[in-house]
Design a protein around this motif. Structure first.
Motif, short mmCIF file in Angstrom:
data_model
loop_
_atom_site.label_atom_id
_atom_site.label_comp_id
_atom_site.label_asym_id
_atom_site.label_seq_id
_atom_site.Cartn_x
_atom_site.Cartn_y
_atom_site.Cartn_z
N TYR A 129 -31.54 -24.88 23.77
CA TYR A 129 -30.30 -24.26 24.21
C TYR A 129 -29.21 -24.59 23.20
O TYR A 129 -29.27 -25.63 22.53
N ILE A 130 -28.22 -23.71 23.09
CA ILE A 130 -27.16 -23.87 22.10
C ILE A 130 -25.85 -24.17 22.82
O ILE A 130 -25.31 -23.30 23.52
N GLU A 131 -25.34 -25.39 22.67
CA GLU A 131 -24.06 -25.74 23.26
C GLU A 131 -22.93 -25.01 22.53
O GLU A 131 -22.96 -24.87 21.31
N GLY A 132 -21.97 -24.53 23.27
CA GLY A 132 -20.82 -23.88 22.67
C GLY A 132 -20.97 -22.38 22.51
O GLY A 132 -20.08 -21.72 21.99
N LEU A 133 -22.09 -21.85 22.94
CA LEU A 133 -22.34 -20.42 22.85
C LEU A 133 -22.66 -19.92 24.25
O LEU A 133 -23.57 -20.44 24.91
N ARG A 134 -21.90 -18.95 24.72
CA ARG A 134 -22.12 -18.44 26.08
C ARG A 134 -23.32 -17.51 26.15
O ARG A 134 -24.12 -17.54 27.08
N GLU A 135 -23.43 -16.63 25.16
CA GLU A 135 -24.58 -15.74 25.02
C GLU A 135 -24.56 -15.18 23.62
O GLU A 135 -23.54 -15.17 22.94
N TRP A 136 -25.72 -14.73 23.15
CA TRP A 136 -25.78 -14.09 21.84
C TRP A 136 -25.18 -12.70 21.94
O TRP A 136 -25.34 -12.02 22.96
N ASP A 137 -24.50 -12.26 20.90
CA ASP A 137 -24.02 -10.88 20.85
C ASP A 137 -25.24 -9.96 20.85
O ASP A 137 -26.29 -10.31 20.30
#
Length: 92
Positions: A35-43
């Motif tokens: 999971y990537i902290e600081g990213l809500r969702e990928w464009d």
């Protein structure tokens, strides 16, 4: 890829951008994702593209969270890996 070897280390991981129910992930192999902290969702334009993600790899959660008090299965993500203080760059 055995992510456990890199926990609590600064890493650069390469993989494919996907969105999971609990948030954006980078798929690094057949059974490896973070999971990537600081990213809500990928464009939308970035989904299924290759990325390099850099940051501190940590392990969070517990697989015990996946078992309800009565012993039945519960919904959740259990033990998982997160890249904290993440930066990311599209490479394709």
């Amino acid at each position: 890829m055995n992510l456990e070897e890199y926990v609590n280390s600064t890493v650069t991981l390469y993989g494919i951008a996907e969105d999971a129910m609990a948030g954006p992930i980078l798929v690094c192999g057949p059974s490896s994702h973070v999971y990537i902290e600081g990213l809500r969702e990928w464009d939308d334009g970035d989904l299924y593209s290759a990325f390099a993600v850099t940051g501190m790899l940590v392990e969070e959660g517990d697989n015990a969270d996946l078992v309800a008090e009565d012993g039945s299965s519960a919904h959740g993500i259990g033990r998982h890996y997160v890249v904290k203080n993440a930066t990311w760059e599209r490479i394709t």
